[in-house]
Scaffold this motif. Structure first.
Motif, mmCIF file in Angstrom:
data_model
loop_
_atom_site.group_PDB
_atom_site.id
_atom_site.type_symbol
_atom_site.label_atom_id
_atom_site.label_comp_id
_atom_site.label_asym_id
_atom_site.label_seq_id
_atom_site.Cartn_x
_atom_site.Cartn_y
_atom_site.Cartn_z
ATOM 1 N N ILE A 9 0.859 -1.187 0.000
ATOM 2 C CA ILE A 9 0.000 0.000 0.000
ATOM 3 C C ILE A 9 0.893 1.233 0.000
ATOM 4 O O ILE A 9 1.657 1.451 0.947
ATOM 5 C CB ILE A 9 -0.925 0.020 1.236
ATOM 6 C CG1 ILE A 9 -1.777 -1.255 1.272
ATOM 7 C CG2 ILE A 9 -1.817 1.253 1.214
ATOM 8 C CD1 ILE A 9 -2.611 -1.392 2.525
ATOM 9 N N CYS A 10 0.818 2.031 -1.036
ATOM 10 C CA CYS A 10 1.667 3.216 -1.172
ATOM 11 C C CYS A 10 0.898 4.486 -0.800
ATOM 12 O O CYS A 10 -0.335 4.477 -0.711
ATOM 13 C CB CYS A 10 2.189 3.325 -2.602
ATOM 14 S SG CYS A 10 3.191 1.908 -3.121
ATOM 15 N N ASP A 11 1.650 5.558 -0.602
ATOM 16 C CA ASP A 11 1.051 6.863 -0.289
ATOM 17 C C ASP A 11 0.105 6.735 0.894
ATOM 18 O O ASP A 11 -1.034 7.196 0.856
ATOM 19 C CB ASP A 11 0.317 7.420 -1.517
ATOM 20 C CG ASP A 11 -0.066 8.893 -1.346
ATOM 21 O OD1 ASP A 11 0.583 9.571 -0.515
ATOM 22 O OD2 ASP A 11 -1.007 9.344 -2.013
ATOM 23 N N ALA A 12 0.587 6.086 1.951
ATOM 24 C CA ALA A 12 -0.257 5.826 3.133
ATOM 25 C C ALA A 12 0.470 6.331 4.375
ATOM 26 O O ALA A 12 0.959 5.553 5.193
ATOM 27 C CB ALA A 12 -0.577 4.344 3.255
ATOM 28 N N ARG A 13 0.557 7.639 4.502
ATOM 29 C CA ARG A 13 1.250 8.247 5.632
ATOM 30 C C ARG A 13 0.617 7.803 6.950
ATOM 31 O O ARG A 13 -0.604 7.841 7.106
ATOM 32 C CB ARG A 13 1.211 9.771 5.522
ATOM 33 C CG ARG A 13 1.970 10.500 6.635
ATOM 34 C CD ARG A 13 1.826 12.004 6.482
ATOM 35 N NE ARG A 13 2.538 12.712 7.526
ATOM 36 C CZ ARG A 13 3.804 13.101 7.426
ATOM 37 N NH1 ARG A 13 4.467 12.879 6.305
ATOM 38 N NH2 ARG A 13 4.403 13.734 8.418
ATOM 39 N N GLN A 27 -3.686 4.074 11.695
ATOM 40 C CA GLN A 27 -4.449 5.036 10.898
ATOM 41 C C GLN A 27 -3.527 5.610 9.831
ATOM 42 O O GLN A 27 -2.483 6.186 10.151
ATOM 43 C CB GLN A 27 -4.991 6.155 11.784
ATOM 44 C CG GLN A 27 -5.955 5.691 12.868
ATOM 45 C CD GLN A 27 -7.286 5.229 12.283
ATOM 46 O OE1 GLN A 27 -7.657 5.588 11.172
ATOM 47 N NE2 GLN A 27 -8.018 4.435 13.055
ATOM 48 N N THR A 28 -3.898 5.445 8.563
ATOM 49 C CA THR A 28 -3.048 5.891 7.467
ATOM 50 C C THR A 28 -3.856 6.700 6.463
ATOM 51 O O THR A 28 -5.091 6.773 6.541
ATOM 52 C CB THR A 28 -2.419 4.693 6.728
ATOM 53 O OG1 THR A 28 -3.392 4.114 5.835
ATOM 54 C CG2 THR A 28 -1.943 3.628 7.700
ATOM 55 N N GLY A 29 -3.147 7.266 5.501
ATOM 56 C CA GLY A 29 -3.804 8.001 4.433
ATOM 57 C C GLY A 29 -4.633 7.124 3.526
ATOM 58 O O GLY A 29 -5.382 7.622 2.684
ATOM 59 N N GLN A 30 -4.511 5.807 3.679
ATOM 60 C CA GLN A 30 -5.296 4.859 2.888
ATOM 61 C C GLN A 30 -6.257 4.059 3.756
ATOM 62 O O GLN A 30 -6.680 2.963 3.385
ATOM 63 C CB GLN A 30 -4.347 3.913 2.136
ATOM 64 C CG GLN A 30 -3.449 4.597 1.122
ATOM 65 C CD GLN A 30 -4.197 5.083 -0.094
ATOM 66 O OE1 GLN A 30 -5.342 4.726 -0.316
ATOM 67 N NE2 GLN A 30 -3.548 5.901 -0.895
ATOM 68 N N THR A 32 -7.659 2.525 7.762
ATOM 69 C CA THR A 32 -7.182 1.862 8.975
ATOM 70 C C THR A 32 -6.708 0.454 8.653
ATOM 71 O O THR A 32 -7.362 -0.295 7.937
ATOM 72 C CB THR A 32 -8.307 1.793 10.022
ATOM 73 O OG1 THR A 32 -8.756 3.115 10.313
ATOM 74 C CG2 THR A 32 -7.810 1.134 11.303
ATOM 75 N N ILE A 33 -5.559 0.107 9.195
ATOM 76 C CA ILE A 33 -4.983 -1.222 8.978
ATOM 77 C C ILE A 33 -4.819 -1.897 10.332
ATOM 78 O O ILE A 33 -4.217 -1.330 11.252
ATOM 79 C CB ILE A 33 -3.617 -1.130 8.269
ATOM 80 C CG1 ILE A 33 -3.780 -0.461 6.900
ATOM 81 C CG2 ILE A 33 -2.991 -2.508 8.125
ATOM 82 C CD1 ILE A 33 -2.477 -0.149 6.205
#
Length: 221
Positions: A9-13, A27-30, A32-33
């Motif tokens: 998963i990219c672009d996931a600050r 919690q990421t830009g893509q 919740t993981i």
């Protein structure tokens, strides 16, 4: 990784990382993981990720390293030239596909950031090159900077955190990440899964304790 069911998963600050009874929520830009284990391979941001998880930092020191590429006009660059480093380690340069890659070997302390090359470091590199060699620098073709992160003892940090066994550190490569990547991956895998070190590491006298995060823990008084 994909064959084994993994997903990139990219672009996931990462904005937050909370510890739960059965794992973590990131919690990421893509989105919740959820994860049962976190491997902290965040480089210069390694301590920041630990703080997000409510864990103690180890004292990483990110330091800027500058590099530039140029093609001299007066000298033909040979691919078999060696890497050259001056005795005081204030500059190094080497051939790079018909060009020269050079660096002032700087270690400037910086906070974790999207670091950019400093013009003074670029100027110092050119000045030292022209004083120590016959190379000329007619034009800089490319320049960049990166953050090399060091633990207090300048050795990598690999293994479970002392306060959370499912939070695995993999930081502090100090600029040798590419060269050590296969060994670091094998060491991290063994520590994360609680296994003995593979023969390729143990046979070269690699000891997990030398890289364990626990070496930075102070005994309680």
């Amino acid at each position: 990784m994909r064959r084994h069911g993994g997903r990139l998963i990219c672009d996931a600050r990462l904005s937050s990382l909370s510890r739960q009874p059965k794992g973590f929520y990131a919690q990421t830009g893509q989105g919740t993981i959820a994860a049962s284990m976190v491997i902290n391979a965040a480089g210069a941001w390694g301590d920041e990720v630990a703080r997000m998880a409510g864990l103690s930092p180890i004292g990483l020191s990110p330091k800027r390293r500058t590099a530039l590429v140029f093609k001299p006009e007066k000298t033909a660059v040979m691919d078999d030239w060696p890497l050259v480093i001056d005795f005081a380690e204030t500059i190094y340069f080497k051939p790079e596909q018909g060009r020269i890659l050079a660096s002032p070997a700087d270690e400037t302390p910086m906070p974790p950031c999207d670091v950019q090359p400093d013009e003074m470091d670029i100027a110092l590199t050119i000045d030292r090159l022209e004083k120590l060699s016959t190379l000329d620098v007619p034009k800089i073709l490319n320049r960049w900077a990166g953050l090399r992160s060091f633990a207090p003892d300048r050795a990598p940090v690999v293994g479970p955190d002392g306060d959370c066994g499912d939070f695995i550190w993999c930081v502090g490569q100090g600029g040798y990440g590419i060269q050590t990547a296969p060994a670091m991956a094998a060491l991290t895998k063994a520590r994360a899964l609680g296994r003995d070190l593979p023969d390729g590491l143990a046979g070269h006298d690699v000891r997990a304790a030398c890289y364990d995060p626990a070496r930075f823990r102070h005994p309680k008084l």
